[in-house]
Design an enzyme around this catalytic site. Structure first.
Site, PDB file in Angstrom:
ATOM      1  N   ASP A 157       0.850  -1.206   0.000  1.00 20.25           N
ATOM      2  CA  ASP A 157       0.000   0.000   0.000  1.00 20.25           C
ATOM      3  C   ASP A 157       0.880   1.249   0.000  1.00 20.25           C
ATOM      4  O   ASP A 157       0.651   2.194  -0.768  1.00 20.25           O
ATOM      5  CB  ASP A 157      -0.892   0.049   1.251  1.00 20.25           C
ATOM      6  CG  ASP A 157      -1.875  -1.103   1.361  1.00 20.25           C
ATOM      7  OD1 ASP A 157      -3.090  -0.859   1.332  1.00 20.25           O
ATOM      8  OD2 ASP A 157      -1.435  -2.268   1.477  1.00 20.25           O
ATOM      9  N   GLU A 217      -5.191   7.216  -0.111  1.00 24.21           N
ATOM     10  CA  GLU A 217      -5.714   6.618   1.117  1.00 24.21           C
ATOM     11  C   GLU A 217      -4.704   6.645   2.264  1.00 24.21           C
ATOM     12  O   GLU A 217      -5.069   6.833   3.413  1.00 24.21           O
ATOM     13  CB  GLU A 217      -6.139   5.170   0.847  1.00 24.21           C
ATOM     14  CG  GLU A 217      -6.592   4.474   2.124  1.00 24.21           C
ATOM     15  CD  GLU A 217      -7.290   3.150   1.923  1.00 24.21           C
ATOM     16  OE1 GLU A 217      -7.195   2.571   0.833  1.00 24.21           O
ATOM     17  OE2 GLU A 217      -7.938   2.706   2.888  1.00 24.21           O
ATOM     18  N   ASP A 250      -6.368   4.792  -4.622  1.00 27.44           N
ATOM     19  CA  ASP A 250      -6.325   3.712  -3.643  1.00 27.44           C
ATOM     20  C   ASP A 250      -5.167   2.828  -4.066  1.00 27.44           C
ATOM     21  O   ASP A 250      -5.253   2.130  -5.083  1.00 27.44           O
ATOM     22  CB  ASP A 250      -7.636   2.923  -3.595  1.00 27.44           C
ATOM     23  CG  ASP A 250      -7.690   2.040  -2.350  1.00 27.44           C
ATOM     24  OD1 ASP A 250      -6.605   1.723  -1.818  1.00 27.44           O
ATOM     25  OD2 ASP A 250      -8.795   1.665  -1.936  1.00 27.44           O
ATOM     26  N   ILE A 304      -3.645   0.077  -2.838  1.00 30.66           N
ATOM     27  CA  ILE A 304      -4.066  -1.331  -2.883  1.00 30.66           C
ATOM     28  C   ILE A 304      -5.502  -1.349  -2.398  1.00 30.66           C
ATOM     29  O   ILE A 304      -5.771  -1.312  -1.199  1.00 30.66           O
ATOM     30  CB  ILE A 304      -3.219  -2.250  -1.978  1.00 30.66           C
ATOM     31  CG1 ILE A 304      -1.729  -2.201  -2.339  1.00 30.66           C
ATOM     32  CG2 ILE A 304      -3.744  -3.692  -2.051  1.00 30.66           C
ATOM     33  CD1 ILE A 304      -1.331  -2.887  -3.630  1.00 30.66           C
ATOM     34  N   THR A 313      -7.166  -4.610   0.323  1.00 37.33           N
ATOM     35  CA  THR A 313      -5.952  -5.101   1.014  1.00 37.33           C
ATOM     36  C   THR A 313      -6.185  -6.507   1.572  1.00 37.33           C
ATOM     37  O   THR A 313      -5.275  -7.340   1.568  1.00 37.33           O
ATOM     38  CB  THR A 313      -5.562  -4.133   2.144  1.00 37.33           C
ATOM     39  OG1 THR A 313      -5.415  -2.833   1.569  1.00 37.33           O
ATOM     40  CG2 THR A 313      -4.251  -4.533   2.797  1.00 37.33           C
ATOM     41  N   HIS A 329     -18.035  -5.022   5.148  1.00 40.61           N
ATOM     42  CA  HIS A 329     -18.103  -3.966   4.136  1.00 40.61           C
ATOM     43  C   HIS A 329     -19.448  -3.897   3.421  1.00 40.61           C
ATOM     44  O   HIS A 329     -19.616  -3.093   2.515  1.00 40.61           O
ATOM     45  CB  HIS A 329     -17.004  -4.169   3.082  1.00 40.61           C
ATOM     46  CG  HIS A 329     -15.617  -4.049   3.645  1.00 40.61           C
ATOM     47  ND1 HIS A 329     -14.495  -4.358   2.934  1.00 40.61           N
ATOM     48  CD2 HIS A 329     -15.187  -3.632   4.861  1.00 40.61           C
ATOM     49  CE1 HIS A 329     -13.420  -4.157   3.683  1.00 40.61           C
ATOM     50  NE2 HIS A 329     -13.817  -3.729   4.860  1.00 40.61           N
ATOM     51  N   SER A 375     -12.375  -5.728  -3.793  1.00 37.94           N
ATOM     52  CA  SER A 375     -11.819  -4.581  -4.533  1.00 37.94           C
ATOM     53  C   SER A 375     -12.649  -4.148  -5.737  1.00 37.94           C
ATOM     54  O   SER A 375     -13.658  -4.768  -6.080  1.00 37.94           O
ATOM     55  CB  SER A 375     -10.381  -4.866  -4.986  1.00 37.94           C
ATOM     56  OG  SER A 375     -10.353  -5.569  -6.214  1.00 37.94           O
ATOM     57  N   ASP A 434     -12.276   4.646  -3.286  1.00 39.67           N
ATOM     58  CA  ASP A 434     -12.872   3.320  -3.456  1.00 39.67           C
ATOM     59  C   ASP A 434     -13.898   3.289  -4.586  1.00 39.67           C
ATOM     60  O   ASP A 434     -14.375   2.193  -4.949  1.00 39.67           O
ATOM     61  CB  ASP A 434     -13.573   2.867  -2.164  1.00 39.67           C
ATOM     62  CG  ASP A 434     -12.592   2.350  -1.129  1.00 39.67           C
ATOM     63  OD1 ASP A 434     -11.548   1.807  -1.516  1.00 39.67           O
ATOM     64  OD2 ASP A 434     -12.874   2.500   0.089  1.00 39.67           O
TER      65      ASP A 434
HETATM   66  P1  AMP Z   1     -14.319  -4.640  -0.768  1.00 40.80           P
HETATM   67  O1  AMP Z   1     -13.081  -5.087  -1.444  1.00 40.80           O
HETATM   68  O2  AMP Z   1     -15.516  -4.618  -1.645  1.00 40.80           O
HETATM   69  O3  AMP Z   1     -14.539  -5.361   0.533  1.00 40.80           O
HETATM   70  O4  AMP Z   1     -14.073  -3.096  -0.432  1.00 40.80           O
HETATM   71  C1  AMP Z   1     -12.866  -2.688   0.112  1.00 40.80           C
HETATM   72  C2  AMP Z   1     -13.017  -1.299   0.657  1.00 40.80           C
HETATM   73  O5  AMP Z   1     -14.066  -1.224   1.599  1.00 40.80           O
HETATM   74  C3  AMP Z   1     -11.803  -0.835   1.414  1.00 40.80           C
HETATM   75  O6  AMP Z   1     -10.924  -0.158   0.546  1.00 40.80           O
HETATM   76  C4  AMP Z   1     -12.347   0.079   2.488  1.00 40.80           C
HETATM   77  O7  AMP Z   1     -12.020   1.434   2.246  1.00 40.80           O
HETATM   78  C5  AMP Z   1     -13.848  -0.074   2.365  1.00 40.80           C
HETATM   79  N1  AMP Z   1     -14.549  -0.195   3.650  1.00 40.80           N
HETATM   80  C6  AMP Z   1     -14.027  -0.239   4.897  1.00 40.80           C
HETATM   81  N2  AMP Z   1     -14.998  -0.322   5.837  1.00 40.80           N
HETATM   82  C7  AMP Z   1     -16.175  -0.318   5.170  1.00 40.80           C
HETATM   83  C8  AMP Z   1     -17.553  -0.377   5.579  1.00 40.80           C
HETATM   84  N3  AMP Z   1     -17.906  -0.468   6.865  1.00 40.80           N
HETATM   85  N4  AMP Z   1     -18.491  -0.359   4.602  1.00 40.80           N
HETATM   86  C9  AMP Z   1     -18.143  -0.305   3.304  1.00 40.80           C
HETATM   87  N5  AMP Z   1     -16.861  -0.252   2.871  1.00 40.80           N
HETATM   88  C10 AMP Z   1     -15.892  -0.257   3.774  1.00 40.80           C
HETATM   89 MG    MG Z   2      -9.991   0.583  -0.907  1.00 38.18          MG
END
Ligand code: AMP
Ligand code: MG
Length: 327
Positions: free
Chosen positions: A53, A76, A129, A131, A134, A214, A238, A270
């Site tokens: 990152d 980020e 972003d 990475i 992550t 998420h 991602s 994101d």
């Molecule tokens: P994903 O790969 O779809 O799980 O999304 C990754 C991104 O979700 C990360 O880069 C975070 O910035 C973001 N993230 C972190 N916490 C949350 C949350 N509570 N709700 C939605 N997205 C989030």
């Molecule tokens: Mg992200």
């Protein structure tokens, strides 16, 4: 100019910078993953952050300063933790990897480059972003390097580098010029992408996050039932999901609000690159209330709630089903 570039219907300094920087950074991320048994630091919000990152943010900050001086980067990561005693070993590793691309990099310069990304966005800015996903990177699943140019709240250009998608591919979208893809190794010409034509909920392929924190996996299940969708939703980390939708390999992408974080607001990095990759392939992206995404409110999409992206054909049906499930 690179010979393959000529086949894209655009060749602005901005698009050339973004494509080359994301390709170079994606290959660096891949090398770090392959050569390191990754230890992750933990940020204040308890999310993991790795050497990759930081190294990717430093590399892209440096390329931006060299090629488009005077531009603003909103990224980020921040270097605070690297400047502390406990961060020194990580900073050394980052510097070692960065030297494969920037031979004279020093630890101090690495910190300064990373911190170029930590301001509040002005009217025109790049957002990164380094990475995205992550957790996917740590699990050796999907992740993406995501870079976009935003002007007056709207995304003008977006590039995604997806090292684990189709053997490693880059996705680029420019407003009004379409979404295009090419393998990192440039073994094939650029190819234009189009979303799917599916318009029945029954056959829809739904994309969602792997991490339950998420999104709202249960509500996505209820929504799928309401739409009569037969296939189980596909979990993917991602903005690689956004590239998959743009390529017509998925039809609906949902980021519902996680019950553990109902007030969460999406981060600009994101969504910026992924959103234009979808729109320029013919898709639609809004928040869960059907509102357009507004990138003019600081480092988050403060005026939007969650994300719905579709191949456009299914957008109305999913919005209606969302209203019914949340009512
Ligand atoms: P994903 O790969 O779809 O799980 O999304 C990754 C991104 O979700 C990360 O880069 C975070 O910035 C973001 N993230 C972190 N916490 C949350 C949350 N509570 N709700 C939605 N997205 C989030
Ligand atoms: Mg992200």
């Amino acid at each position: 100019m690179h010979p393959m570039m000529a086949l894209l219907p655009f060749s602005s300094p901005e698009s050339q910078f973004a494509i080359n920087a994301v390709r170079e950074a994606s290959l660096l991320a891949r090398r770090i993953q392959r050569e390191m048994v990754t230890g992750a630091l933990t940020k204040d919000d308890r999310s993991p952050v790795t050497v990759a990152d930081f190294a990717v943010q430093a590399l892209i900050a440096r390329r931006l300063a060299e090629q488009l001086p005077g531009s603003t980067l909103i990224g980020e990561e921040a270097a605070d933790a690297l400047r502390l005693e406990e961060g020194l070993a990580t900073l050394d590793q980052i510097t070692t990897f960065l030297r494969t691309a920037i031979s004279d990099a020093t630890p101090e310069e690495v910190c300064n480059l990373i911190d170029r990304g930590s301001g509040e966005p002005p009217a025109t800015y790049w957002t990164l972003d380094p990475i995205d996903g992550t957790k996917g990177f740590l699990r050796r699943e999907q992740y993406a390097v995501a870079l976009a140019l935003v002007r007056d709240g709207k995304v003008e250009l977006g590039v995604l580098g997806c090292p684990e998608l189709f053997d490693g591919s880059i996705y680029v979208a420019v407003r009004g010029k379409g979404t295009w893809t090419q393998p990192f190794d440039e073994s094939q010409n650029w190819r234009q992408l189009h979303v799917s034509a599916r318009n029945s909920g029954t056959a829809a392929r739904i994309l969602r996050s792997v991490e339950k924190a998420h999104t709202n996996v249960d509500e996505i299940g209820q929504l799928a039932a309401k739409l009569g969708t037969t296939a189980a939703p596909i979990g993917m980390d991602s903005q690689a999901k956004y590239a998959v939708l743009a390529a017509g390999e998925g039809d609906v992408l949902l980021r519902l609000l996680s019950p553990s974080r109902p007030d969460y607001r999406e981060k600009i990095w994101d969504q910026a690159a992924g959103s234009i990759v979808i729109e320029e392939a013919g898709g639609r992206i809004t928040d869960l209330d059907g509102r357009p995404l507004d990138f003019s409110h600081g480092r988050t999409l403060a005026k939007n709630r969650g994300i719905l992206a579709t191949n456009a054909h299914l957008h109305h049906a999913v919005l209606a089903a969302l209203r019914a499930t949340s009512a």
